[in-house]
Design a protein around this motif. Structure first.
Motif, PDB file in Angstrom:
ATOM      1  N   LEU A   8       0.803  -1.227   0.000  1.00  0.00           N
ATOM      2  CA  LEU A   8       0.000   0.000   0.000  1.00  0.00           C
ATOM      3  C   LEU A   8       0.837   1.279   0.000  1.00  0.00           C
ATOM      4  O   LEU A   8       0.316   2.367  -0.296  1.00  0.00           O
ATOM      5  CB  LEU A   8      -0.898   0.042   1.254  1.00  0.00           C
ATOM      6  N   VAL A  29     -10.237  -0.235   1.972  1.00  0.00           N
ATOM      7  CA  VAL A  29      -9.095  -1.091   1.704  1.00  0.00           C
ATOM      8  C   VAL A  29      -9.446  -2.479   2.209  1.00  0.00           C
ATOM      9  O   VAL A  29      -9.723  -2.658   3.395  1.00  0.00           O
ATOM     10  CB  VAL A  29      -7.831  -0.566   2.409  1.00  0.00           C
ATOM     11  N   VAL A  85      -8.134  -1.840  -3.400  1.00  0.00           N
ATOM     12  CA  VAL A  85      -8.306  -0.439  -2.980  1.00  0.00           C
ATOM     13  C   VAL A  85      -9.230   0.274  -3.955  1.00  0.00           C
ATOM     14  O   VAL A  85      -8.960   0.309  -5.152  1.00  0.00           O
ATOM     15  CB  VAL A  85      -6.954   0.306  -2.947  1.00  0.00           C
TER      16      VAL A  85
END
Lengths: 341, 341, 341, 341
Positions: free
Chosen positions: C157, C172, C247
């Motif tokens: 991430l 997420v 995401v």
């Protein structure tokens, strides 16, 4: 020093590249692969990303002149000819095929299906098992790198061979287990993951090519013909090999253990263990872990010998041979420990 | 018919429950487990959800009177006493421990560490290997269900034993491979998944409890004392066992194969295969797959015998014995094929 | 430089010993283990035979003064106190537990069940993820070595976090898969080889300790509270971890890929791959292999991030931190490639 | 009743044969295989020794008239034509390919690369997921047997679909894990045992053929277009599949669990478990084990759904459909429990 690896897209070729990626003082200047000609190492094996040779490109044909040392990871018949040519070119060859392992050329016809036309080179070739032939390897031009089963089994037997304790009446019975990578990178239903999963079986029970290889070495060392009863098995792991050896012999357990200790006390890669050798403890390394026990009731010595079939049974042993030839410490680039767990 | 399973939360107990869940004409009316007393089968093993006995509750102690047939999946010493008591109560007992397998009571002291106080019951007990002792099992009160290694090995040797082809000078050398479930449901670092992963090794090389068990059966059948050289190994699969047997014998390959064919032609659970037996092909079944070959050079017969250690090597064999006792078809509830792949 | 490893008989301790066995310029002068006090490393782990520390003896208690750098591979609560004491003694601590990973002390009560009494040391501690906190690690006294799931997920991430592309409305969603060694060397039926074999399952679905650890780092870096939906799973391999991250974000695939390339172009251990990352290709190494893709239809970026849970997810990352502290090249002793196959 | 199996030498064909070997009242009178034409079942798969059809011979071409029911285990395009012909012949077809699963014919062009010329037969075909389409299956002429991922995922979602609780704004995010047999019996380096060993990875991240199949069923049942974010992964087991589903939804955990209980309370093959479903507990069976949980913080329902990809995900589901068509109990021949351990 320039190094070539022919047949570098198979398992032993990839294993050589893995090890030699961290080897100083040499430069791999050619790798070949018929299947992947024109692709880079990283393209074919993304696992090599960020390593020294990631952008090296596979060539179709081996250039016989531009390297100094040639590792051959090819089919036996391809090696047969290539070794001859490279030898004539004055190159050093470390051949991972069986083409030059056996001194008796007639064996090739029976076990490999081809005529061996270079019996003089069979004499010239040195069997690349350093714990037995170290001195000859130092100056060898052709190193015939041993098979995996012979490596595990011969190292398990060597203290008995060396001390002349095998005799013709002694039967040697070997049951060996190999991870599936030993079959090479050949597509076959049997070796597909689902079909190999949970599967275990013997194969080639009455005729396996590694039997004459082992018998030949024993005869060369001890000057005796010993017949080996050998049963290889496939087990569902990727890498690793265990050879369990039964030898009919009258000896005390204490003497037996001392014999092994004495023979191997200066050998870095032989680890005599206090409990039966475990395959997991040698995977990814050049170690051969040996355990020896004695069954008083049956007068049988039982020896277990564990190696990684692709490492000590092939590619890291080839690097050990390279170290000897280059006069490096024998464990140069080969010091890593296996993963635990 | 009411059936009890003592020690039902171990691997052999769970395997019995799996098979007997589909068995008609009996009712399991008690299962015991010290560890899980008070819990239902489904609580302990969610895998039994939607099966016949999902709500059966584990009891701490076995009631010796309310069932007709008792399967004991207990430690050897616990079985030793319980069999005696159940026998005195007139019950039929199928004991999966080793407590009543060996006729020579003195073996127990040496190999199991306890005195066997019921030698008369050792005489009474029938060794539950149907392919050898079927007739006696029919009327047995105590069935001593065989160990896994002895099942695979004795079935692999039986045609030779029965035809009196093993003699004292013949050496029998057995290398056997067992899945890890053979060690039972006992917590130990060695058997944790990460440590067993990719691991293979021999153990108990000079003394394993199954050796006298095999020798005892051979002696009982053939009236000869044969000493077996036996090396067990652990391999990283859950279930499955392969016994690779070397027998020094002079015979033609043809005669050898016929001998096996003749001995087993009416045995449903023995499958003589045309290629070395594969463990995957017997998992979850009561089959024993046998392959026989002959090494002319060494005068050694090589036999491979594959079973599922928890099934034919324990629980499905116990059900086969139950079928015999209840006069059912011997493959009743045992007809399923293994998964492929 | 003297180095101590506390709790050296667990998996992360053994992995540290494996790596540090080849580390020059330091000397491990104490290893502790309650279970194995008095035994040598080789006795407990024969796999260390022939390695530098094979004869080092496990001590029961850690001496807080004789080493310079302390690696703690202990339960969280044991680390909590020990870090305090070592810090007061002026030592450098690399703590592999979670005791100092999270800045918000109140999290410990809810997720770990103990009161954290040293909030000032939480401030002092540096989260040991070099790709994010390299500069702070250089002078850290307390390095809180990250958890395995957070390492894989945060590295997957980080380009989005760093560039402020996650916002509170972005969800997420993380699905992560861990090899069984991640559960540590604790005896439990679930992790026995037969029961883990072929088994796959999610666990701790609504509450896992690594969730607040990830959220805390994201908040510290981006100053935003992002809630992560995290589902960990067990898969039947020994080592290895894959985090698959979804995401919600509007971006072009090209920009997304460039963002990752830019963020990581100078990071040796981050390998951006052209096909989804494969766990096998990082086992035994400190690499984190990342692949990024974009689902146009759903406006979701999908990122896969693979590490070895015991290496980059624990011990080799600890060595990476050691390298930073000692001002060594960051890949010192961490250059090896994974085995293939 | 005569039954044909076309393409019987692949994994789903072999699995059908395994199950139907014990099926009464039908007779398999033809099996086809291009690769093994002329060989018996036992020759090709020795695992079938001693089973009902061991001597059945593989034919090259399917006879369209001599059987009553045709199971097709063929490539999609081969099924496309054959279904048409068999339908015209008045036969009952259970097609395990995808050729008739999706109502929207245009999907075939985009996802399968061929034009679907029989849209009227797409209308005629019934999607063979009995828990949703049982009534239609009873009288179906063409059963389009579902894919493995759709089976696991749709059964995990069905209580929400049926009760109209998914809406266009709800995102459904699916991460699924499949054993390698899901790739079929096609030779490929990636699926060789050594290369799959310890390997785990996502694939076809942005475009997988099973996505439109799932979306199509949801639309047919609920009359809503729902877009699914679907990430499939390969894990190193032979059989087994886990679908972990995240659904954005506002509901109480209690209501959610009741919804699942109510929907499935009469479904024999759906087992709602109290802990996350485990793949091992469904292998070799027709069960689908479902677990449902609710993440209050993120307002996400998390559902795990486990099946055997070759059984409930293919062949045993085909037999379940056969049972429905033949008006047998739905669990006829499908009652066996999985192996434990």
């Amino acid at each position: 020093m320039y190094v070539a690896i022919a047949g570098a897209s198979g398992y032993t070729g990839a294993e050589l590249l893995r090890i030699l990626s961290r080897y100083k003082d040499i430069e791999i200047n050619q790798i070949t692969s018929r299947q992947y000609t024109g692709k880079t190492l990283k393209d074919v094996f993304p696992v090599f990303t960020k390593s020294k040779y990631e952008n090296l490109t596979f060539k179709e044909n081996l250039d016989l002149s531009i390297s100094d040392i040639y590792f051959l990871c090819l089919p036996h018949e391809a090696s047969l000819e290539l070794v001859k040519q490279l030898y004539d070119n004055g190159k050093i060859i470390i051949d991972l095929s069986a083409a030059y392992r056996i001194k008796k050329s007639e064996v090739y016809k029976e076990y490999y299906g081809f005529e061996h036309n270079y019996p003089h080179l069979l004499e010239e070739a040195v069997y690349g098992l350093p714990e037995i032939y170290r001195d000859k390897i130092k100056t060898a031009k052709i190193v015939a790198n041993p098979g995996c089963y012979p490596t595990a089994t011969l190292l398990g037997l060597y203290p008995l061979i060396k001390n002349n304790l095998l005799n013709q009446n002694n039967s040697v019975i070997v049951n060996a287990l190999s991870g599936i990578s030993g079959a090479g990178r050949h597509l076959k239903e049997d070796f597909m993951y689902p079909e190999s999963y949970s599967n275990v079986y013997a194969y080639n029970i009455t005729k396996h090519r590694h039997t004459p290889e082992m018998e030949d070495v024993i005869e060369n060392v001890s000057k005796k013909k010993i017949s080996i009863r050998f049963t290889p098995h496939i087990i569902p792991i990727s890498r690793g090999m265990l050879s369990t050896i039964n030898v009919f012999i009258e000896i005390s357990k204490k003497d037996l253990k001392e014999l092994y200790y004495d023979t191997y006390k200066n050998e870095y890669f032989i680890r005599l263990q206090d409990r039966p050798s475990r395959v997991k403890e040698v995977i990814g390394t050049n170690f051969c872990d040996i355990y020896v026990d004695y069954d008083e009731k049956n007068k049988i010595a039982v020896i277990t010998s564990a190696i990684d079939n692709l490492s000590k049974g092939a590619s890291s042993q080839a690097v050990q041979n390279l170290n000897i030839i280059l006069n490096k410490p024998e464990n140069y680039c080969l010091e890593n420990l296996p993963l635990f767990p």
